[in-house]
Each structure stands twice: as C-alpha cells, then as structure tokens.
Design an enzyme around this catalytic site. Sequence first.
Site, PDB file in Angstrom:
ATOM      1  N   HIS A 309       1.287   9.710   4.464  1.00 28.24           N
ATOM      2  CA  HIS A 309       0.960  11.083   3.861  1.00 28.24           C
ATOM      3  C   HIS A 309       1.106  11.075   2.319  1.00 28.24           C
ATOM      4  O   HIS A 309       1.853  10.385   1.904  1.00 28.24           O
ATOM      5  CB  HIS A 309       1.986  12.233   4.440  1.00 28.24           C
ATOM      6  CG  HIS A 309       1.309  13.495   4.342  1.00 28.24           C
ATOM      7  ND1 HIS A 309       1.452  14.091   3.306  1.00 28.24           N
ATOM      8  CD2 HIS A 309       0.605  14.089   5.219  1.00 28.24           C
ATOM      9  CE1 HIS A 309       0.891  15.438   3.283  1.00 28.24           C
ATOM     10  NE2 HIS A 309       0.277  15.541   4.619  1.00 28.24           N
ATOM     11  N   ASP A 366      -0.751  14.561  12.712  1.00 23.75           N
ATOM     12  CA  ASP A 366      -2.145  14.127  13.673  1.00 23.75           C
ATOM     13  C   ASP A 366      -1.702  13.335  14.557  1.00 23.75           C
ATOM     14  O   ASP A 366      -2.610  12.831  15.393  1.00 23.75           O
ATOM     15  CB  ASP A 366      -3.043  13.720  12.654  1.00 23.75           C
ATOM     16  CG  ASP A 366      -3.756  14.779  11.788  1.00 23.75           C
ATOM     17  OD1 ASP A 366      -3.896  14.533  10.472  1.00 23.75           O
ATOM     18  OD2 ASP A 366      -4.012  15.771  12.228  1.00 23.75           O
TER      19      ASP A 366
HETATM   20  C1  SDX Z   1      -3.539  15.354   6.874  1.00 22.73           C
HETATM   21  O1  SDX Z   1      -2.649  16.393   2.102  1.00 22.73           O
HETATM   22  C2  SDX Z   1      -2.311  17.248   3.462  1.00 22.73           C
HETATM   23  O2  SDX Z   1      -1.292  17.905   3.264  1.00 22.73           O
HETATM   24  C3  SDX Z   1      -3.140  16.756   4.525  1.00 22.73           C
HETATM   25  C4  SDX Z   1      -2.436  17.512   5.959  1.00 22.73           C
HETATM   26  C5  SDX Z   1      -2.650  18.769   5.944  1.00 22.73           C
HETATM   27  O3  SDX Z   1      -1.996  19.482   6.841  1.00 22.73           O
HETATM   28  O4  SDX Z   1      -3.576  19.175   5.402  1.00 22.73           O
HETATM   29  O5  SDX Z   1      -1.004  16.923   5.965  1.00 22.73           O
HETATM   30  C6  SDX Z   1      -3.227  16.558   7.266  1.00 22.73           C
HETATM   31  O6  SDX Z   1      -4.715  14.996   6.343  1.00 22.73           O
HETATM   32  C7  SDX Z   1      -2.452  14.064   7.464  1.00 22.73           C
HETATM   33  C8  SDX Z   1      -2.991  12.717   6.971  1.00 22.73           C
HETATM   34  C9  SDX Z   1      -3.877  12.240   8.230  1.00 22.73           C
HETATM   35  N1  SDX Z   1      -4.450  10.922   7.457  1.00 22.73           N
HETATM   36  C10 SDX Z   1      -4.175  10.023   8.287  1.00 22.73           C
HETATM   37  O7  SDX Z   1      -3.341   9.776   9.458  1.00 22.73           O
HETATM   38  C11 SDX Z   1      -5.006   8.630   8.022  1.00 22.73           C
HETATM   39  C12 SDX Z   1      -3.982   7.301   7.929  1.00 22.73           C
HETATM   40  N2  SDX Z   1      -3.173   7.440   6.689  1.00 22.73           N
HETATM   41  C13 SDX Z   1      -3.828   7.398   5.294  1.00 22.73           C
HETATM   42  O8  SDX Z   1      -4.876   6.676   5.364  1.00 22.73           O
HETATM   43  C14 SDX Z   1      -3.011   7.508   4.055  1.00 22.73           C
HETATM   44  O9  SDX Z   1      -1.680   7.426   4.470  1.00 22.73           O
HETATM   45  C15 SDX Z   1      -3.178   9.168   3.532  1.00 22.73           C
HETATM   46  C16 SDX Z   1      -4.700   9.099   3.345  1.00 22.73           C
HETATM   47  C17 SDX Z   1      -2.765   9.870   4.749  1.00 22.73           C
HETATM   48  C18 SDX Z   1      -2.580   9.115   2.351  1.00 22.73           C
HETATM   49  O10 SDX Z   1      -3.145   8.132   1.603  1.00 22.73           O
HETATM   50  P1  SDX Z   1      -2.517   7.932  -0.024  1.00 22.73           P
HETATM   51  O11 SDX Z   1      -1.450   8.831  -0.255  1.00 22.73           O
HETATM   52  O12 SDX Z   1      -3.336   7.772  -0.846  1.00 22.73           O
HETATM   53  O13 SDX Z   1      -1.724   6.619   0.179  1.00 22.73           O
HETATM   54  P2  SDX Z   1      -2.374   5.180   0.097  1.00 22.73           P
HETATM   55  O14 SDX Z   1      -3.730   4.950   0.778  1.00 22.73           O
HETATM   56  O15 SDX Z   1      -2.327   4.692  -1.370  1.00 22.73           O
HETATM   57  O16 SDX Z   1      -1.326   4.137   0.776  1.00 22.73           O
HETATM   58  C19 SDX Z   1      -0.180   3.625   0.175  1.00 22.73           C
HETATM   59  C20 SDX Z   1       0.041   2.517   0.709  1.00 22.73           C
HETATM   60  C21 SDX Z   1      -1.124   1.550   0.698  1.00 22.73           C
HETATM   61  O17 SDX Z   1      -0.752   0.006   0.600  1.00 22.73           O
HETATM   62  P3  SDX Z   1      -0.569  -0.978  -0.482  1.00 22.73           P
HETATM   63  O18 SDX Z   1      -1.756  -1.033  -1.387  1.00 22.73           O
HETATM   64  O19 SDX Z   1       0.413   0.147  -1.536  1.00 22.73           O
HETATM   65  O20 SDX Z   1      -0.342  -2.111  -0.262  1.00 22.73           O
HETATM   66  O21 SDX Z   1       0.332   2.556   2.174  1.00 22.73           O
HETATM   67  C22 SDX Z   1      -0.467   1.886   2.825  1.00 22.73           C
HETATM   68  C23 SDX Z   1      -1.977   1.733   2.089  1.00 22.73           C
HETATM   69  O22 SDX Z   1      -2.377   0.520   2.379  1.00 22.73           O
HETATM   70  N3  SDX Z   1      -0.876   2.762   4.011  1.00 22.73           N
HETATM   71  C24 SDX Z   1      -1.215   2.580   5.153  1.00 22.73           C
HETATM   72  C25 SDX Z   1      -1.479   3.778   6.043  1.00 22.73           C
HETATM   73  N4  SDX Z   1      -1.399   4.766   5.064  1.00 22.73           N
HETATM   74  C26 SDX Z   1      -1.089   4.156   3.948  1.00 22.73           C
HETATM   75  N5  SDX Z   1      -1.148   1.245   5.947  1.00 22.73           N
HETATM   76  C27 SDX Z   1      -1.463   1.294   7.238  1.00 22.73           C
HETATM   77  N6  SDX Z   1      -1.565   2.391   8.072  1.00 22.73           N
HETATM   78  C28 SDX Z   1      -1.544   3.437   7.292  1.00 22.73           C
HETATM   79  N7  SDX Z   1      -1.992   4.664   8.013  1.00 22.73           N
END
Ligand code: SDX
Length: 431
Positions: A309, A366
């Site tokens: 998140h 989720d």
């Molecule tokens: C919602 O904003 C809100 O409040 C949203 C929400 C709401 O109520 O409105 O809470 C609802 O959208 C919840 C989130 C649902 N999405 C997912 O579950 C999809 C999976 N999660 C991600 O794609 C990710 O975690 C996000 C999109 C939620 C957040 O993305 P960020 O903040 O841009 O984080 P990032 O992509 O920069 O990740 C940081 C690191 C990265 O690794 P490095 O580059 O540092 O090596 O964490 C890793 C990412 O690769 N990472 C994951 C991961 N999520 C982040 N690795 C594996 N699996 C994951 N799910």
Amino acid sequence: MSDPKTVKLVDESTQRSSTLPLVAGTLGPACIDIGTLYKDTGHFTYDMGYGSTASTKSAITYIDGDQGVLLYRGYPIEQLAEKSSFLEVAYLLLNGELPKAAEFASFEHDVSHHTMMHESLKNFFQGFHHDAHPMAMLAAAVASLSAFYHDDLDVENAADRKLAAIRLIAKMPTIAAACYRYSIGWPFRYPRNNLEYVDRFLHMMFEVPSEPLQMSPVAAKALDLLFILHADHEQNASTSTVRLVGSTGANPYASIAAGITALWGPAHGGANEAVLAMLQEIGTADKVETAVKRAKDKNDNFRLMGFGHRVYKNFDPRAKIIREMTHKVLGELGVNDPLLEVALKLEEAALKDEYFVERKLYPNVDFYSGIIYKALGIPREMFTVMFAIARTAGWIAHWIEQHETPGSRIGRPRQIYVGHDVRDYVAAGKR
Ligand code: SDX
C-alpha cells in the site's frame, strides 16, 4: 533562528531562495506550501506518484500509515465497523456528523425514494455484449445519468449537489445489480423500498421471478460491513480523479464515472478481482512458496495482489477486520473455501519473508474481501463493482467538499519536459 512555521529553500547555484510557510492540520505531518516557489526560485517540484504531495485540505478521512489508523470524520474505522451501518457512514461522510434519529430517517427516506433508474437507461444495457465487464457497464451507465438530470446540474448550487449525492448513493446498487443481471441474462429487478439498503441490493442481485429470495441476514451484515470499510480512504487514486475532474466544473455524474474507471485498475480497486484470480492460479497451499518467489523476482511481473500500500506501512486496519470476519462469515454460511487456506498460507509466508518485511508490504483491504464476496455468491467480475458502490459515498463527499471550499482552483500539474529541444520542420522528401 528561522520562524518555526516556515522552511527556507536556497538554490545554491543561483542563491535564489524561498521562505515557504508550513501548513499544519488537525492530525498528521505539516505540509510545505510551495505556492510561491516557482516565482521565488524559477523551480517546480517533482514527485512521481505524489508520494510526498498533499493535493488538498480535507476534513473527511484521516490515515496514519505507520500506525495503521483510519478515521472517518474523526471516528475510528474499528468503532464504525462494529457499531454503525453503511448508510449511516454515508451520512457521516457527507455531513461531517453522525445523524440524530430524525436526520437519519429523513436521509434514508430520500435515498430509498431515488433508487430507481430511468426506464430508458435500461436500454443502454442492450448495447453491450452479454460478456461485457460489469465495470465497463457501470462506468457508462453512471456517466449517462447526467443526460437524465440536466435540469439540476448546477455544481455551484448546494441543493443540486445534495440531490446528486442522494441520487448516486441511491442508484449505484440498482445500476450495479442491473450490470450483473444483464451479464447472466436475468431480468432486472426493481428496488424494493421496504428493504434496507444492503438487503435491497441483494434482492435486486439474486431474486428470480420464479421464487421468493431467501434473504440471508449474515450475507447482508457482511456486505454492509464491507461497504463501511470501503466507503472512503482520503486522496487515493480514484478520489483524486474525482476531485481533478470535479475541479473543471464537470457535473457530479461525470466526475463519479471518472472515479469508477480509475478504481478499475488492478493496482487500485481492481485488486480484489485480481487477488481471487491469483489465489485460483496458485490453487493449493503447497504452491504458495513458488508464488512468493515469483513475487520477489524482478524479472517476473507477478505481484502478490492484495499486498502492499502506498500509505500503510503497517497492517491495513481494514484488512485486519476483513480477515477476522472472513472466518466468521464462511462459518455462518457453512462455506468451506480452500482458497481461504491458500490466502492464509500466502499471508503467513509473505509476512515472514525479508523481501516483504523490508518493504513493509502487508495485506491490504483487497486481500480477503474477494473470499467473502465469493461466499456471498457474487462473481469475481463484480468485486470491483462492490468497491465502487461503497466508495461512491466517499467520492461524492469529496466532490462536494471541494465545491464548498472557497478558492478551489482547477487542478493543473506541471511536468519535467524530456522531449526534443526546439527544431525546424523537415520537408517529406528530405527526412
Ligand atoms: C487500494 O491509495 C489507497 O488508499 C488505495 C486503497 C483505497 O481504499 O482507495 O487503499 C485501495 O488500491 C489498495 C491497493 C490494492 N492494490 C494491490 O493490492 C496491488 C498490489 N500492490 C501494489 O501493486 C502496490 O503495493 C501498490 C500499487 C498498492 C502501491 O504501490 P507503490 O506505493 O507505488 O509501491 P511500489 O510499487 O513502489 O513498491 C515498493 C516496492 C517495490 O520493490 P523495489 O522496487 O523497492 O525493489 O515494493 C514492491 C515493489 O516491487 N512491491 C511488491 C508489491 N507491492 C509493492 N512486490 C510484490 N508484490 C506486491 N504486491
């Protein structure tokens, strides 16, 4: 000693500086108001994904991502989940206070008397192929509402804004159920005003002409709780979209339709559908380790959907509540879903793994919700539609707050231009 209420920024190459005010809210970190930065220094700021940027002031929802705190108008989500109802929470988000009995009765009356959709709107569905995704149908139907209500679309008129909020909260379940019924070839059901909000929705979803629907209080309570947990969440991507579209003066139906399309993405509200697809792809608990390995592999675009998140670097408080209710709801419904075991095993494996711990990746709202929707008989393609029904309360509350805030301006971010420098046109024969 500089004023503690300002920060000074100096461009050491030009010695131009800017003394910028710190703006503090009721809770949370103070923000640097950079309104004069470009004039003072000739520089913009750059913040990909707005991770450190406040886009507005708001009194609706507060999140502390480190502590795992979520407040709707100051009330902790845990207390609202235990003691309130979705419709009462919708009133709270819109009006800022919990309703007195007479206020809630009037609100509930208004909502229940705006639940029908225009008969012509039903014809829109006929244009879709039977396997159209319900989110596509929902976005189109909601955007088209402005075609039916063009006489009270004055965004500067408080009464018009309130009526649009009532209409949207009232009609989302009706339109959502129509999307589902159309996708399975069943006739639409009219909303029954003698039923409460969630019961009315479940009736429109599942009642068939051939026999009366056996309403399940367990299902209604579970869905009402899920709607409370999904009702608002500060300046998330879809709410920010609603505000940006609303800032142009666009009507509320167009603004909310934009929020629906933003929510659809798998990185946002589309994650609940993607989580179930992921769990079904993993299949059994013994394949969890492989999934965790793939999620960590930079060369593999597989992610653990429902994990991570932007704001929560601790457990999402909503995920905690949903996790607990999953066991209860499946037990009370007598549903034994092997995917729950896969989800629990996946969570256990990830929370012990350095990659996830280091990046503070926890289950989000989720991760478990889809298992409950599935137990309620709601198909995977409808999961994000469920999210949209609930989030409509938050979206329209933010849309109204924006219009009630004096000095609100059209949102228009700047950029870092990385294209060609100026160059002359080249005639076709000389390219
Ligand atoms: C919602 O904003 C809100 O409040 C949203 C929400 C709401 O109520 O409105 O809470 C609802 O959208 C919840 C989130 C649902 N999405 C997912 O579950 C999809 C999976 N999660 C991600 O794609 C990710 O975690 C996000 C999109 C939620 C957040 O993305 P960020 O903040 O841009 O984080 P990032 O992509 O920069 O990740 C940081 C690191 C990265 O690794 P490095 O580059 O540092 O090596 O964490 C890793 C990412 O690769 N990472 C994951 C991961 N999520 C982040 N690795 C594996 N699996 C994951 N799910």
